[in-house]
Scaffold this active site. Structure first.
Site, PDB file in Angstrom:
ATOM      1  CB  ALA A 253      -0.895  -0.024   1.226  1.00  0.00           C
ATOM      2  N   GLY A 258       1.468   6.095 -10.066  1.00  0.00           N
ATOM      3  CA  GLY A 258       1.778   7.175 -11.012  1.00  0.00           C
ATOM      4  C   GLY A 258       2.698   6.643 -12.084  1.00  0.00           C
ATOM      5  CB  CYS A 261       3.342   2.662 -17.829  1.00  0.00           C
ATOM      6  SG  CYS A 261       4.825   2.761 -18.847  1.00  0.00           S
TER       7      CYS A 261
HETATM    8  P1  NAD Z   1       9.911   9.075 -23.600  1.00  0.00           P
HETATM    9  O1  NAD Z   1       9.011  10.243 -23.646  1.00  0.00           O
HETATM   10  O2  NAD Z   1      10.914   8.953 -22.508  1.00  0.00           O
HETATM   11  O3  NAD Z   1      10.726   8.983 -24.979  1.00  0.00           O
HETATM   12  C1  NAD Z   1      10.170   9.170 -26.226  1.00  0.00           C
HETATM   13  C2  NAD Z   1      11.243   9.783 -27.126  1.00  0.00           C
HETATM   14  O4  NAD Z   1      10.789   9.757 -28.478  1.00  0.00           O
HETATM   15  C3  NAD Z   1      11.574  11.238 -26.815  1.00  0.00           C
HETATM   16  O5  NAD Z   1      12.944  11.376 -26.577  1.00  0.00           O
HETATM   17  C4  NAD Z   1      11.139  12.003 -28.084  1.00  0.00           C
HETATM   18  O6  NAD Z   1      11.964  13.118 -28.357  1.00  0.00           O
HETATM   19  C5  NAD Z   1      11.286  10.922 -29.122  1.00  0.00           C
HETATM   20  N1  NAD Z   1      10.506  11.114 -30.362  1.00  0.00           N
HETATM   21  C6  NAD Z   1       9.193  11.422 -30.491  1.00  0.00           C
HETATM   22  N2  NAD Z   1       8.863  11.490 -31.801  1.00  0.00           N
HETATM   23  C7  NAD Z   1       9.996  11.205 -32.508  1.00  0.00           C
HETATM   24  C8  NAD Z   1      10.291  11.114 -33.888  1.00  0.00           C
HETATM   25  N3  NAD Z   1       9.357  11.313 -34.841  1.00  0.00           N
HETATM   26  N4  NAD Z   1      11.548  10.822 -34.267  1.00  0.00           N
HETATM   27  C9  NAD Z   1      12.512  10.625 -33.339  1.00  0.00           C
HETATM   28  N5  NAD Z   1      12.288  10.694 -31.998  1.00  0.00           N
HETATM   29  C10 NAD Z   1      11.037  10.981 -31.594  1.00  0.00           C
HETATM   30  O7  NAD Z   1       8.970   7.795 -23.636  1.00  0.00           O
HETATM   31  P2  NAD Z   1       9.210   6.359 -22.940  1.00  0.00           P
HETATM   32  O8  NAD Z   1       8.957   6.439 -21.484  1.00  0.00           O
HETATM   33  O9  NAD Z   1      10.494   5.811 -23.435  1.00  0.00           O
HETATM   34  O10 NAD Z   1       8.002   5.536 -23.569  1.00  0.00           O
HETATM   35  C11 NAD Z   1       7.970   5.183 -24.930  1.00  0.00           C
HETATM   36  C12 NAD Z   1       6.875   4.164 -25.143  1.00  0.00           C
HETATM   37  O11 NAD Z   1       7.179   2.971 -24.410  1.00  0.00           O
HETATM   38  C13 NAD Z   1       5.496   4.609 -24.662  1.00  0.00           C
HETATM   39  O12 NAD Z   1       4.529   4.077 -25.515  1.00  0.00           O
HETATM   40  C14 NAD Z   1       5.379   3.963 -23.293  1.00  0.00           C
HETATM   41  O13 NAD Z   1       4.054   3.728 -22.911  1.00  0.00           O
HETATM   42  C15 NAD Z   1       6.108   2.656 -23.516  1.00  0.00           C
HETATM   43  N6  NAD Z   1       6.682   2.076 -22.309  1.00  0.00           N
HETATM   44  C16 NAD Z   1       7.302   2.870 -21.393  1.00  0.00           C
HETATM   45  C17 NAD Z   1       7.870   2.299 -20.255  1.00  0.00           C
HETATM   46  C18 NAD Z   1       8.549   3.158 -19.232  1.00  0.00           C
HETATM   47  O14 NAD Z   1       8.816   2.663 -18.140  1.00  0.00           O
HETATM   48  N7  NAD Z   1       8.845   4.409 -19.502  1.00  0.00           N
HETATM   49  C19 NAD Z   1       7.817   0.906 -20.070  1.00  0.00           C
HETATM   50  C20 NAD Z   1       7.202   0.114 -21.035  1.00  0.00           C
HETATM   51  C21 NAD Z   1       6.633   0.713 -22.149  1.00  0.00           C
END
Ligand code: NAD
Length: 434
Positions: A253, A258, A261
């Site tokens: 708990a 947050g 995801c």
């Molecule tokens: P993030 O915001 O940290 O990174 C995304 C990156 O993509 C940014 O640096 C941005 O500048 C870049 N970007 C966006 N459009 C672009 C383009 N056209 N060309 C080049 N670069 C571009 O996001 P994240 O946390 O890495 O998450 C990415 C995906 O993975 C999401 O769908 C998220 O739900 C999923 N995911 C995240 C996690 C996590 O723990 N963060 C875990 C599993 C899945």
């Protein structure tokens, strides 16, 4: 193999670096040139334990290339991973896929030879089909598959190297073989390789996140009941988790869930189900309960401070949504800190991942460089994130004020030890000592 990761954020950078470490040539592309410049000068743009060393090693071995030049990266790669953000549309439950579609348009521009496009970003079921529609004229040049990512920030490298499962969704069996080869170093160490349809893989990711969010919300509600009935939530969590059908993880708990995801993926799942006219009533309740939890905990702070927040010195330990990350997305602190400031409290915070831009313009809110500076004058200390360095603080030595109070949202300490030290201590789902 030659890989291109589009999006060098938490997922793209970690998985790209780890793919390089198992012998692949990886181009990490980002449109954010500041990020790429930092990476090329040996500075990681994110805080993730162990990542700096791994980047350095693979960069020096020339297996890892950081660039803004998508054309070059695509030209040199066989598999293109889309790792860009998929947030909710502003004020809506729907998923904003504009970053994903923008990538696909760009990939189309630069592709001349056959490539595999992999969605590693979390995307709603049916996104692969929509991508295929976008590329319809050049369809023969691409296969589109889904490979959702399950790594957790703060444990990301370990999670990449030792995943419970690797999920690959494809409508074409040929692609399973290629992905199996790519992941073979992890499969050989015990990772389960699970294949399914593309839409199936897309749904698995959302269903997994919504399930975990449900577990957290469930135990948080049980903690509310414990608080009113004088039962210790930790006993309940333990007794529950010993049932192998339930399992002990995600039964701690704490504050509202947050991060980048759970909040967006629960909403995204509901919005996709709505399109199919399916009422995901459990997930809807989870979203509501989690939102209400932020208010509930804030109200509790009011009560702890005798309904008089104005002029009080509130010191937060930790502001990120979890330890070992600098990620602030959807952290409880984003609601709490501005609220306390608005009510006239003097707020300070310390987080091992550093000062946060989110609070820079707030009047009455200051970042402190260490635990002592942060807590010295506190009326109330709120333990919000369970960083290791917060687990054995000698509060009596650190805090100057005599009657300071502690609100421990992570149950890092026990009521008994606080009682022994004559500290007014409040925690989650456990009888108060006061
Ligand atoms: P993030 O915001 O940290 O990174 C995304 C990156 O993509 C940014 O640096 C941005 O500048 C870049 N970007 C966006 N459009 C672009 C383009 N056209 N060309 C080049 N670069 C571009 O996001 P994240 O946390 O890495 O998450 C990415 C995906 O993975 C999401 O769908 C998220 O739900 C999923 N995911 C995240 C996690 C996590 O723990 N963060 C875990 C599993 C899945």
């Amino acid at each position: 193999m030659k890989l291109c990761m589009i999006g060098t954020g938490y997922v793209g950078l970690v998985s790209g670096t780890c793919f390089a470490d198992i012998g692949n040539q990886v181009y990490c592309v980002d449109k954010d040139s500041i990020k790429i410049n930092k990476l090329n000068s040996g500075i990681s743009p994110i805080y993730e334990p162990g990542l700096d060393e791994l980047i350095d090693k693979n960069f020096k071995a020339k297996r890892l290339i950081f660039t803004t030049d998508l054309k070059q990266a695509i030209g040199a790669s066989d598999i293109i991973f889309i790792c860009v953000g998929t947030p909710n549309k502003k004020g809506s439950l729907q998923v904003d896929l504009s970053f994903v579609y923008k990538c696909v348009q760009e990939i189309l521009l630069f592709t001349k030879k056959k490539k595999i496009i992999v969605t590693k970003s979390t995307v709603p079921l049916g996104t692969g089909d929509l991508i295929e529609k976008i590329i319809k004229k050049k369809r023969k040049l691409f296969s589109v598959i889904s490979n959702p990512e399950f790594l957790r920030e703060g444990e990301a490298i370990r999670d990449f190297r030792f995943p419970d499962r690797i999920v690959i969704g494809s409508n074409d069996k040929k692609e399973f073989k290629i992905m199996q080869k790519l992941y073979s170093p992890l499969i050989n160490k015990g990772a389960k390789f699970f294949t399914t349809s593309r839409r199936g893989a897309e749904l698995i990711k959302y269903a997994a996140n919504a399930f975990l969010a449900t577990k957290i919300t469930y135990i948080n509600e049980i903690a509310n009941l414990c608080e009113e009935s004088g039962i210790n939530i930790e006993d309940v969590s333990l007794g529950l988790g010993l049932d192998s059908r339930i399992g002990s993880r995600f039964l701690r708990a704490g504050p509202a869930y947050g991060g980048s995801c759970f909040p967006k993926d629960t909403k995204g799942l509901v919005s996709v189900a709505d399109k199919y006219k399916i009422n995901l009533s459990i997930v809807k309740s989870v979203i509501k309960s989690n939102q209400e939890r932020i208010d509930l905990l804030t109200k509790r702070v009011h009560k702890i401070l005798g309904n008089n927040i104005k002029g009080k010195k509130i010191s937060l330990l930790g502001v990120t949504f979890k330890p070992n990350t600098d990620d602030m997305r959807d952290s409880t602190s984003l609601n709490m800190i501005p609220y306390f400031c608005k009510k006239g409290a003097h707020v300070s915070y310390y987080d091992p991942s550093g000062e946060k831009k989110e609070f820079k313009n707030l009047k009455n809110c200051n970042f402190k460089k260490n635990i002592k500076d942060n807590c010295f004058k506190a009326d109330l200390i709120i333990l919000l994130t369970e960083w290791d360095e917060f687990k054995s603080i000698d509060f009596k030595r650190v805090v100057k004020k005599k009657n300071f109070k502690i609100y421990d949202l992570r149950n890092l300490y026990t009521s008994n030890e606080m009682k022994r030290n004559k500290i007014k201590y409040y925690s989650i789902g456990r009888p108060d000592t006061n």
